[in-house]
Design a protein around this motif. Structure first.
Motif: not given
Length: 451
Positions: A272, A311-312
């Motif tokens: 993240p 991912s974010t």
């Protein structure tokens, strides 16, 4: 509150269950269900077949709060007897009153996350259950809400970070790692039950064992330290897919890349990043910086070229300028991540970011989110095109006359893409197959079994 007598006249008392939120909440639900089954409660699949209903809620962002409150309301309307647990259970209104009780005052009880004993106590109060040796039977690894062939393995609770946009530590507390021996016993039991893929989850997988100072424990009679690299090595010896989620880009994560290159665990990391500009990351109180992360990604791929990274990101964080957002877009162009999710920043009650200056207008947040996702769609499409004509190992999740839906090493369930496989009588749910990729799009692969 007085006890409510069961409505059902035959069979054991029955508890319905609604589970919302992230995989960590799902594991909490599984633990509660395991205890219920062990005590002999029936677990029906409908409101009407239940004597009461437990709703495990999410309270992280506003949309999740609304979904949880709606689910509680539906359960009250359809059944009338509802116990609430999970993250929303600890949320309060501005005046300090419990949010759930304010909106739904008729619920029987409200507890917070990770409070299995409190949930069971509330159920016992409103729906007592005598011991029955013939029904108090559960699988060794407990009851699961996932399909039989994959399961989430939660290795810790809580988080030591204090990201300004996040309230999870206030709901779930600081990091508490499970001893490695305990985690491995659960993993081994799951594999014996037929699980073919273990999805490792926590709030911060890379920090596993930090709170225990990497304390020594025993796995199969062998002394092993409670640490991420040792855990991944032990899981990799079980002969199933092992997928790592919520991995912060710490330097010691480098140690697991050789295991991925050797095929011991899946070449997949869920990292993240959230942003790339140093000033925004500092305002978020996130570890690392964009340039350091780019260097780490390059190093990871040098060790394991097949690595898939998901991912974010958050677009429109308070104070984010257009120039800083452009830095994030350039990061994506250089990082060439395989899977990306993006949220337009949304204020969360109790988050420190709410007090930061420079709120970005709603329309600008959404415009930036859309721009990021359009860029990422093009990147994803190009990365998937590299697999055209290749043979990919897939785990089949669904089969029908129209074909099958599976997942490759690059695809976690429900959050990533899938592999659509042409109809073939050999296909079977929960089994691995090697398929030939014939077509790709922005998110998914289309394949068939070789002749």
């Amino acid at each position: 509150m007085s006890k409510i007598s069961p409505r059902r006249r035959r069979g054991p008392p029955a508890v319905g269950f609604v589970s919302l939120g992230c995989p960590k909440a799902l594991v909490d639900s599984e633990r509660i269900l395991t205890r219920l089954r062990a005590e002999g409660y029936a677990l029906p699949g409908s409101y009407q077949g239940a004597d009461l209903v437990v709703v495990n809620t999410c309270g992280f962002i506003d949309s999740a709060v609304r979904e949880s409150l709606d689910a509680i309301g539906e359960a009250l309307q359809e059944n009338g007897r509802v116990i609430v647990t999970g993250c929303l259970g600890v949320r309060s209104e501005a005046g300090g009153a419990n949010l759930v009780r304010s909106v739904h005052p008729k619920v029987l009880a409200v507890t917070g996350p990770q409070e299995t004993d409190a949930v069971l106590q509330a159920i016992h109060e409103h729906l007592p259950q005598p011991h029955d040796a013939f029904t108090d039977l559960v699988p060794p690894a407990g009851l699961k809400l996932t399909p039989r062939h994959y399961a989430y393995l939660k290795i810790s609770e809580g988080c030591n970070h204090r990201c300004t946009f996040c309230i999870i530590p206030s709901m779930r507390g600081d990091l508490v790692s499970r001893p490695i021996g305990e985690v491995m016993r659960e993993a081994e039991a799951l594999v014996r039950q037929g699980v073919r893929e273990l999805l490792v989850i926590s709030q911060d997988t890379g920090a596993y064992g930090v709170d225990l100072r990497y304390k020594m424990d025993f796995v199969g009679g062998r002394p092993v330290r409670t640490r991420m690299s040792e855990l991944v090595r032990e899981l990799g010896a079980l002969g199933v897919w092992v997928r790592l989620h919520y991995v912060y880009p710490y330097p010691h994560v480098d140690d697991v890349l050789p295991l991925m290159a050797q095929g011991k665990v899946l070449p997949y990391l869920d990292v993240p990043f959230q942003h790339a500009h140093p000033r925004v990351l500092k305002r978020m109180k996130r570890p690392a910086a964009g340039e350091a992360n780019l260097e780490r990604i390059r190093a990871w791929r040098a060790v394991c070229p097949e690595l898939s990274i998901r991912s974010t990101f958050i677009a429109g964080f308070p104070g984010e300028t257009e120039e800083e957002f452009e830095t994030l877009l350039e990061f994506l162009r250089q990082a060439q991540l395989d899977r990306v999710g993006c949220f337009a920043y949304s204020p969360v009650e109790g988050a420190a970011a709410n007090d930061l200056p420079g709120a970005v207008p709603d329309d600008v947040r959404e415009e930036r989110r859309g721009r990021l996702m359009r860029l990422q769609a093009a990147i994803s499409r190009r990365r998937l095109e590299r697999k055209l004509g290749s043979v990919q190992r897939v785990l089949i999740d669904e089969c029908s006359q129209q074909g099958a839906i599976g997942r490759s090493s690059a695809d976690a369930p429900e959050i990533d893409g899938v592999v659509y496989v042409a109809p073939d009588p050999r296909l079977k749910v929960g089994e691995f197959f090697d398929v030939l990729v014939e077509r790709t799009d922005a998110h998914d692969l289309h394949a068939r079994l070789p002749a």
